[in-house]
Design a protein around this motif. Structure first.
Motif, PDB file in Angstrom:
ATOM      1  N   TYR A 116      45.784 -33.566   4.205  1.00 34.57           N
ATOM      2  CA  TYR A 116      45.138 -34.738   4.022  1.00 34.57           C
ATOM      3  C   TYR A 116      44.256 -34.618   2.875  1.00 34.57           C
ATOM      4  O   TYR A 116      44.146 -35.764   2.081  1.00 34.57           O
ATOM      5  CB  TYR A 116      44.847 -34.933   5.386  1.00 34.57           C
ATOM      6  N   ILE A 120      44.177 -37.529  -0.288  1.00 27.74           N
ATOM      7  CA  ILE A 120      43.294 -38.591  -0.602  1.00 27.74           C
ATOM      8  C   ILE A 120      42.395 -38.157  -1.432  1.00 27.74           C
ATOM      9  O   ILE A 120      41.418 -39.071  -1.910  1.00 27.74           O
ATOM     10  CB  ILE A 120      42.714 -38.906   0.774  1.00 27.74           C
ATOM     11  N   ASP A 121      42.612 -36.937  -2.106  1.00 27.89           N
ATOM     12  CA  ASP A 121      41.387 -36.583  -3.219  1.00 27.89           C
ATOM     13  C   ASP A 121      41.407 -37.370  -4.205  1.00 27.89           C
ATOM     14  O   ASP A 121      42.223 -37.837  -4.920  1.00 27.89           O
ATOM     15  CB  ASP A 121      41.782 -34.968  -3.703  1.00 27.89           C
ATOM     16  N   ARG A 122      40.344 -38.027  -4.692  1.00 30.70           N
ATOM     17  CA  ARG A 122      40.083 -38.949  -5.677  1.00 30.70           C
ATOM     18  C   ARG A 122      41.145 -40.317  -5.493  1.00 30.70           C
ATOM     19  O   ARG A 122      41.143 -41.115  -6.596  1.00 30.70           O
ATOM     20  CB  ARG A 122      40.309 -38.631  -6.963  1.00 30.70           C
ATOM     21  N   PHE A 201      37.556 -31.674  10.988  1.00 28.07           N
ATOM     22  CA  PHE A 201      36.643 -30.506  10.634  1.00 28.07           C
ATOM     23  C   PHE A 201      37.323 -29.785   9.564  1.00 28.07           C
ATOM     24  O   PHE A 201      36.642 -29.675   8.401  1.00 28.07           O
ATOM     25  CB  PHE A 201      36.175 -29.657  11.929  1.00 28.07           C
ATOM     26  N   VAL A 204      37.484 -31.981   6.245  1.00 33.28           N
ATOM     27  CA  VAL A 204      35.965 -32.188   5.480  1.00 33.28           C
ATOM     28  C   VAL A 204      35.613 -31.018   4.674  1.00 33.28           C
ATOM     29  O   VAL A 204      35.262 -31.099   3.686  1.00 33.28           O
ATOM     30  CB  VAL A 204      34.974 -32.607   6.341  1.00 33.28           C
ATOM     31  N   VAL A 205      35.697 -29.728   5.344  1.00 39.00           N
ATOM     32  CA  VAL A 205      35.178 -28.780   4.831  1.00 39.00           C
ATOM     33  C   VAL A 205      36.227 -28.189   3.552  1.00 39.00           C
ATOM     34  O   VAL A 205      35.604 -27.932   2.544  1.00 39.00           O
ATOM     35  CB  VAL A 205      35.293 -27.500   5.719  1.00 39.00           C
ATOM     36  N   ALA A 208      35.765 -30.612   0.725  1.00 39.38           N
ATOM     37  CA  ALA A 208      34.500 -30.300   0.034  1.00 39.38           C
ATOM     38  C   ALA A 208      34.750 -29.062  -0.958  1.00 39.38           C
ATOM     39  O   ALA A 208      34.335 -28.975  -2.392  1.00 39.38           O
ATOM     40  CB  ALA A 208      33.244 -29.790   0.792  1.00 39.38           C
ATOM     41  N   THR A 239      41.629 -20.324  -4.802  1.00 40.70           N
ATOM     42  CA  THR A 239      40.013 -20.714  -5.175  1.00 40.70           C
ATOM     43  C   THR A 239      39.138 -21.121  -3.830  1.00 40.70           C
ATOM     44  O   THR A 239      38.246 -20.598  -3.513  1.00 40.70           O
ATOM     45  CB  THR A 239      40.004 -21.939  -6.020  1.00 40.70           C
ATOM     46  N   GLY A 242      38.034 -18.654   0.785  1.00 37.29           N
ATOM     47  CA  GLY A 242      36.848 -18.452   1.408  1.00 37.29           C
ATOM     48  C   GLY A 242      36.701 -19.325   2.547  1.00 37.29           C
ATOM     49  O   GLY A 242      36.506 -19.294   3.832  1.00 37.29           O
ATOM     50  N   SER A 243      36.646 -20.881   1.981  1.00 38.57           N
ATOM     51  CA  SER A 243      36.782 -21.755   2.965  1.00 38.57           C
ATOM     52  C   SER A 243      37.664 -21.788   4.044  1.00 38.57           C
ATOM     53  O   SER A 243      37.457 -22.121   5.264  1.00 38.57           O
ATOM     54  CB  SER A 243      36.609 -23.091   2.091  1.00 38.57           C
TER      55      SER A 243
ATOM     56  N   ILE B  21      48.866 -40.358   8.687  1.00 33.23           N
ATOM     57  CA  ILE B  21      47.955 -39.436   9.306  1.00 33.23           C
ATOM     58  C   ILE B  21      46.669 -40.440   9.723  1.00 33.23           C
ATOM     59  O   ILE B  21      46.298 -40.174  11.063  1.00 33.23           O
ATOM     60  CB  ILE B  21      47.539 -38.340   8.327  1.00 33.23           C
ATOM     61  N   LEU B 289      27.815 -26.665   3.414  1.00 36.13           N
ATOM     62  CA  LEU B 289      28.693 -26.156   2.439  1.00 36.13           C
ATOM     63  C   LEU B 289      27.841 -25.144   1.305  1.00 36.13           C
ATOM     64  O   LEU B 289      28.551 -24.420   0.553  1.00 36.13           O
ATOM     65  CB  LEU B 289      29.642 -26.920   1.957  1.00 36.13           C
ATOM     66  N   LEU B 293      30.026 -21.145   2.287  1.00 35.48           N
ATOM     67  CA  LEU B 293      31.645 -21.478   2.313  1.00 35.48           C
ATOM     68  C   LEU B 293      32.228 -21.213   1.080  1.00 35.48           C
ATOM     69  O   LEU B 293      33.321 -21.696   0.709  1.00 35.48           O
ATOM     70  CB  LEU B 293      31.869 -22.840   3.044  1.00 35.48           C
ATOM     71  N   LYS B 294      31.653 -20.591   0.119  1.00 32.14           N
ATOM     72  CA  LYS B 294      32.186 -20.535  -1.227  1.00 32.14           C
ATOM     73  C   LYS B 294      33.148 -19.504  -1.332  1.00 32.14           C
ATOM     74  O   LYS B 294      33.117 -18.625  -0.561  1.00 32.14           O
ATOM     75  CB  LYS B 294      31.014 -19.902  -2.046  1.00 32.14           C
ATOM     76  N   GLY B 295      34.003 -19.906  -2.110  1.00 31.13           N
ATOM     77  CA  GLY B 295      35.104 -18.753  -2.160  1.00 31.13           C
ATOM     78  C   GLY B 295      34.986 -17.437  -2.517  1.00 31.13           C
ATOM     79  O   GLY B 295      34.088 -16.923  -2.690  1.00 31.13           O
TER      80      GLY B 295
END
Lengths: 321, 295
Positions: A116, A120-122, A201, A204-205, A208, A239, A242-243, B21, B289, B293-295
């Motif tokens: 999702y 929806i990015d941009r 959740f 959103v993370v 970002a 990339t 981590g998130s 969705i 963030l 939470l950086k990669g």
């Protein structure tokens, strides 16, 4: 009204006491003698949190571990509670369900959330679209339980349906179904609720994180002629790794501890119970604290690998820094 | 160029999937909202999607669940106030203590800092369920001198402390990530000027960390508002202390067929989190963030 004034007063007094304690700590660390000042300051800042954690988490965890080896009269019984857990059919169902939960929820919530976020990015109205999917995060599990019990509501075939899903079944020419009663698929209908809550959740993370990818990298991939899918696989995913780990970890831990959804929708009946719910039932309802503690300990052991893995990542990051 | 990027990323199929969705995620709540304004007979008689032909709306459900009354009445207003009274101090305590500890883990100098920090992080491992019984015993038996209970039963105090304890590991972890990113020169400069930790903390760290504090604060607020487990164990269950989630769960358990009360009650219980969410969502993730939470 008098009642509310009384409640307000409690809050004000509580906040005032807290402020006084903090103020006192600050005063003491400021006036500390020069020698050993640094140490005292460190202690002053850390002590409140560490004492609370020791008293409220570390010590209880140790005590619960001990209780798990005792029976309802507090006598030491060795591994009996664990034997019960791994041999009784009801207890085994609980373990099986927990495993299904912990595999499906993080996997599906993160994938749907990521998809999702990418879709929806941009896009136009991105913020509104995000808000729609994120909204369930703000709703309590209890509230979500009501919402979804209404979606799953069942009426006999000859009656008007009031639950949306059964109405859809009827429209498709099917018989209405008791979504929450029929095992084993009812577990999946409960899991759907958790996914519904957690996807926002993840979305959103991850969204970002996607926005944080340096434009040069995206540009370079594009100039190399990478397709959208290749870009996603070779640029986006590595990339934001981590998130992604943080999201999956958080959702996994949350899922293992999930309690309210099962409690409010089926109360763990009809073979839908999970470890966290069974623990509450055994310890606080059935008068079997030993079994409850054993279940809690198993829960602990299930979360352990997830947290160890993250702690190791954390340590690595610290070394780099 | 912006346009080309846009075209690539938002193909038609992706847009369609996104819309599906979004609809699935919104319709259940919307259905409940519509239902909560329908008269009892209509809720039970046919589905909420019939409102277009069956246009009857009422505020009676809300009046019913909010009005004070006997034990049979949902009496939600009182529980609503309890929720506020539990959540506000619970959030403030966690934020302040968490930020203090996070600051020391980020900028203090002492031996074993990293190990201790990882230990605190790892405490998230402990399921609340493990801590409940011993903590309850501690509150009611150990912290008691004669007749004087430090944290009296039947007040909010036990809930505040319990929520603070359970919120601390994550608070420390997330706030630490943010506070550690604050440029070291700023803090060094203050140290050279002779500032102690308390000055640095209140004058520099707190203002600079406001985005992180705000976003974690919002999350903590939502979590506490939505909590059921801790409330079940520590509140005692009466209208004096118990939060709205607990009351709603009770109504659902004892009278699951009363959809008019359940739908209206559920909406009363989610109105504050939804308002917080829609009002403050731009602070949500940004702060959280920025650090970790950086990669």
């Amino acid at each position: 009204m008098e009642d509310f004034a009384d409640k307000g007063l409690q809050v004000v007094v509580g906040l005032a006491i807290f402020a006084a304690i903090i103020g006192l700590i600050m005063l003491v660390v400021d006036r500390a003698p020069k020698s050993g000042r640094e140490k005292l300051q460190v202690a002053g800042f850390l002590a409140p949190a560490l004492i609370l954690l020791a008293v409220g988490l570390v010590f209880p965890a140790l005590q619960t571990s001990y209780i798990s080896f005792t029976n309802r009269n507090g006598e030491f019984v060795g591994l009996d509670n664990f034997v019960w857990m791994f041999t009784q059919p009801e207890a085994l169902v609980t373990l099986r369900n927990t495993l299904i939960w912990v595999v499906l929820v993080p996997l599906l919530a993160s994938s749907i959330g990521l998809a999702y976020a990418v879709f929806i990015d941009r896009a136009r109205g991105e913020k509104a679209l995000k808000a729609l999917v994120f909204m369930p995060m703000a709703i309590s599990f209890v509230g979500a339980g009501v919402i979804w019990r209404f979606v799953y509501a069942y009426k006999g075939a000859e009656q008007n349906q009031i639950g949306l899903l059964n109405q859809i079944l009827v429209w498709l020419g099917q018989e209405p179904k008791q979504f929450l009663l029929d095992a084993p698929e009812n577990t999946f209908f409960l899991i759907a609720v958790m996914i519904w809550i957690q996807t926002g959740f993840a979305m959103v993370v991850l969204s970002a994180a996607i926005k944080g990818i340096p434009t040069e990298i995206v540009e370079a991939a594009r100039l190399d002629g990478a397709s959208a899918w290749q870009q996603f696989r070779n640029v986006t995913i590595p990339t934001i790794r981590g998130s992604l780990i943080v999201v999956i970890t958080t959702i996994t831990i949350g899922t293992l501890k999930v309690f309210d959804i099962v409690r409010t929708m089926t109360a763990g009946q009809y073979e839908t119970s999970v470890v966290a719910n069974e623990m509450y039932t055994q310890a606080f309802r059935a008068g079997e604290p030993g079994r409850g503690a054993a279940l809690a300990l198993v829960l602990f052991l299930m979360v352990l690998p997830v947290v160890v893995y993250n702690a190791r990542l954390l340590r690595k990051q610290k070394e780099i820094r | 160029m912006q346009k080309r990027v846009k075209q690539r990323l938002t193909s038609r199929r992706a847009t369609a999937a996104a819309i599906i969705i979004a609809v699935i995620w919104t319709v259940p709540t919307f259905g409940l909202l519509v239902s909560s304004f329908r008269p009892e007979d209509n809720i039970k008689g046919n589905g909420w999607w019939n409102v277009l032909t069956d246009r009857q709306f009422t505020l009676e459900n809300y009046a019913d669940v909010l009005s004070p009354g006997g034990s049979q009445s949902p009496n939600l207003l009182s529980y609503f106030v309890n929720s506020l009274a539990i959540v506000i101090p619970g959030t403030v305590f966690t934020l302040v203590l968490g930020a203090m500890a996070a600051y020391m883990f980020a900028w203090g100098r002492f031996r074993g800092k990293d190990s201790l920090f990882i230990f605190v992080f790892a405490l998230q491992i402990v399921p609340l369920q493990m801590a409940l019984i011993p903590l309850l015993q501690l509150f009611t038996k150990v912290l008691k001198f004669g007749d004087f209970q430090v944290l009296p039963s039947g007040t909010y105090a036990q809930l505040w402390v319990a929520h603070t304890i359970f919120g601390l590991p994550l608070a420390i972890f997330l706030l630490h990530n943010f506070i550690a990113e604050i440029p070291g020169e700023v803090i060094e400069a203050a140290r050279v000027d002779g500032a102690g930790h308390s000055t640095i903390f209140w004058r520099i760290i707190i203002p600079l960390a406001t985005p992180a504090l705000a976003s974690f604060g919002i999350f903590q607020f939502l979590w506490l508002w939505n909590d059921l487990l801790v409330a079940l164990v520590f509140s005692g269950g009466g209208a004096d202390v118990a939060p709205i989630t607990q009351r709603l769960a009770e109504i659902q358990g004892s009278r699951g067929g009363e959809w008019q009360r359940l739908t209206a009650g559920a909406f009363v219980s989610i109105i504050v989190p939804l308002a917080v969410f829609f009002g403050l969502q731009r602070y949500f993730v940004r702060g959280l963030l920025a650090g970790g939470l950086k990669g």
